[in-house]
Design an enzyme around this catalytic site. Sequence first.
Site, mmCIF file in Angstrom:
data_model
loop_
_atom_site.group_PDB
_atom_site.id
_atom_site.type_symbol
_atom_site.label_atom_id
_atom_site.label_comp_id
_atom_site.label_asym_id
_atom_site.label_seq_id
_atom_site.Cartn_x
_atom_site.Cartn_y
_atom_site.Cartn_z
ATOM 1 N N LYS A 29 0.817 -1.219 0.000
ATOM 2 C CA LYS A 29 0.000 0.000 0.000
ATOM 3 C C LYS A 29 0.853 1.274 0.000
ATOM 4 C CE LYS A 29 -0.639 0.113 5.030
ATOM 5 N NZ LYS A 29 0.083 1.338 5.316
ATOM 6 N N THR A 30 2.006 1.242 0.695
ATOM 7 C CA THR A 30 2.842 2.447 0.738
ATOM 8 C C THR A 30 3.349 2.801 -0.655
ATOM 9 O OG1 THR A 30 3.510 1.860 2.992
ATOM 10 C CG2 THR A 30 4.800 3.547 1.882
ATOM 11 N N ASP A 215 -3.704 7.316 4.711
ATOM 12 C CA ASP A 215 -3.220 5.949 4.972
ATOM 13 C C ASP A 215 -3.896 5.406 6.230
ATOM 14 O OD1 ASP A 215 -1.713 3.660 4.759
ATOM 15 O OD2 ASP A 215 0.061 4.515 5.720
ATOM 16 N N GLU A 216 -3.997 4.074 6.337
ATOM 17 C CA GLU A 216 -4.579 3.410 7.513
ATOM 18 C C GLU A 216 -5.953 3.989 7.859
ATOM 19 O OE1 GLU A 216 -3.203 0.825 8.478
ATOM 20 O OE2 GLU A 216 -1.021 0.956 8.387
ATOM 21 N N GLN A 246 -7.784 -5.099 9.668
ATOM 22 C CA GLN A 246 -6.686 -4.730 10.563
ATOM 23 C C GLN A 246 -7.057 -3.551 11.467
ATOM 24 O OE1 GLN A 246 -2.490 -5.226 9.079
ATOM 25 N NE2 GLN A 246 -3.480 -5.117 7.088
ATOM 26 N N ARG A 604 1.882 -11.187 10.267
ATOM 27 C CA ARG A 604 3.233 -10.624 10.435
ATOM 28 C C ARG A 604 4.287 -11.626 9.951
ATOM 29 N NH1 ARG A 604 1.774 -6.369 9.666
ATOM 30 N NH2 ARG A 604 -0.201 -7.424 9.382
#
Length: 671
Positions: A29-30, A215-216, A246, A604
């Site tokens: 996503k970044t 973002d997020e 998330q 993770r």
Amino acid sequence: MAQLNPRQREAVHYIDGPCLVLAGAGSGKTSVITRKIAYLIEECGMAARHIAAVTFTNKAAREMKERVTSLVKGPASKGLTVSTFHNLGLNIIRREHKTLGYKSNFSIFDAEDARALLKELMMKEGDFNTDHLDMVQNQISNWKNDLTTPDAAISKANSSGEEMMALVYKRYNQALKAYNAVDFDDLILAPVQLFIDHPDVLERWQKKIRYLLVDEYQDTNSSQYLLVKQLVGGRGGLTVVGDDDQSIYAWRGARPENMSLLKKDYPSLNLIKLEQNYRSTSRILKTANHLIAHNPHEFDKALWSEMGMGEPLRLIRCANEEAEAERVATEIFLQRQRRQIKFSDFAILYRGNHQARLLEMKLQQHQIPYKLSGGQSFFGRTEIKDIMAYLRLIMNTDDDNAFLRVINTPRRQIGTGTLESLSRYATEREVSLFDATQEMGIQSHIPKKNLERIQRFAHWIGQVRDNGENDPIGAVREMIEDIDYEGWLHQNASSPKVAEGRMGNVWFLVDSIKWIIERFEEDGEEASLEAAVAKLLLRDMLERQEEEEEMDQVQMLTLHASKGLEYPHVFLVGMEEDLLPHRTSIEEDNVEEERRLAYVGITRAKRTLTMTLAGKRKMYGEIMETTPSRFIDELPEEDLEREGFGDHCPDLNQSRGEETLDNILSMFDDL
């Protein structure tokens, strides 16, 4: 652009209206956000000064800005805003402080400052038990995040306790305004309220920010959602990136339903799913998909990977929590030897910080280096912040925030009413609080007895400053003894041992200042208290900003802290009812968020995932039988390799024993 997959490219190129990028864990996503910024500047001709990207942590903002700068060369990226939500809010308040009724040098109260003010107000009210201080502080934060004014909170109160909290909220806001201060929540609330009350100011900011990237997005609260909506207006220059699976911060106001609201507020919303994962094996992703499918979904997605199936996931049941910690430590020790990898390739994730103590002890016994995330920095300790605030005020009497922190630490019988009157006078005169105490005009605003106490304090600060010119360290030691700070610590600490430890930190700070001054003298530089304190403050800021030095250590952290990180080999410990899911969440019927937390933990892992649980665990002071987490039954059985559940497999046990022996023997070969 050639490095992006088709869905990522679609997200970068879509600029015809509002866009929601549903980005699964590890889906890049970044890269989408940073390349979209570059695309807007280089291909669409939009000036960087009209683009803003917001996220939730300074680390994420720094990383994003660095990536954009590497993509957009030269002056084209000048003026670009990449910041946290709260930094954006702070910039708005700074630009519009007059309209908001603040002086330009307004203070920002951190959680400790806000807590001290609330305690003072609650003691003044008389009927309020200060044991409920944390509850009141959290409630006020929730009210601010939900855009609930004090008057609205008072009118909605259903009990005398709620009404009392709402009244404290009202007095708290009045005191902040009188002190020319804002708290952390105000950094979002104040701009939102400003834009509601002043459409002309909002229009000016909408012209400045013509494209907004968030973002997020699943972590936004109500006030952050409204701030985004206000800045975007009707133009639709908006891209939000998020993952409802998330969303794990409901306890601090996050509302995952904000993603669903987007469809209502922007009917033309374009949904783009990023489902290809670049982090984990297919088996890990299959397990995560199985688990999270038990939650209701507004948006469906399924992570997939081209990295192969990978190893089975291991689920190990140990006799008790000590055996669990021992097993994790030995597994790390042996796997590092067998795989020929580093300690830093391993991470241990847990639901609560209390689980770390036993794990630390076992890692130490096996001489395994580790890093415990989430520990408090030296400069973040209350006692250090107190003494540094005294030193800041001695160095700079215009530091209103330092003045307010120390004026009643320890208590000097100077009430909030007196400080509010002083603050109003200082605001009218446009002088600092300290300077206001010296003016003749203040006498008509504060009763004589109260004014004498404040002026006595100001005179004493001046004396300490004068003494510091001749004997800096002597002056600091005398200052600490004058205020009987050690006595204050003993009054407020939970035990004499805690108070002694905190006082030891204070003397360590004094020794640090002495050491810096001595180094200045050796180097022939100005050896003043001001220079030493400035160096310490700068060191503190740099330490907060700099990345941790990369060392070969096992990473230990909570599931909440692990979000956004990744590790080759993950141990997820404590897979039990009342731990994961947590007892409080079960009682509050909020198991869905706990499931998302487990999902975050699983995703993770890049190569292997080992989950552990204990048959017995000491909880709430007694040893109790545990129940395996309900989440275990929601995982695909064919991808799990169980151990310790009563299933006996001689061949597997023998092969494991032989492997362990081989590993131990190979260690001797290396000697």
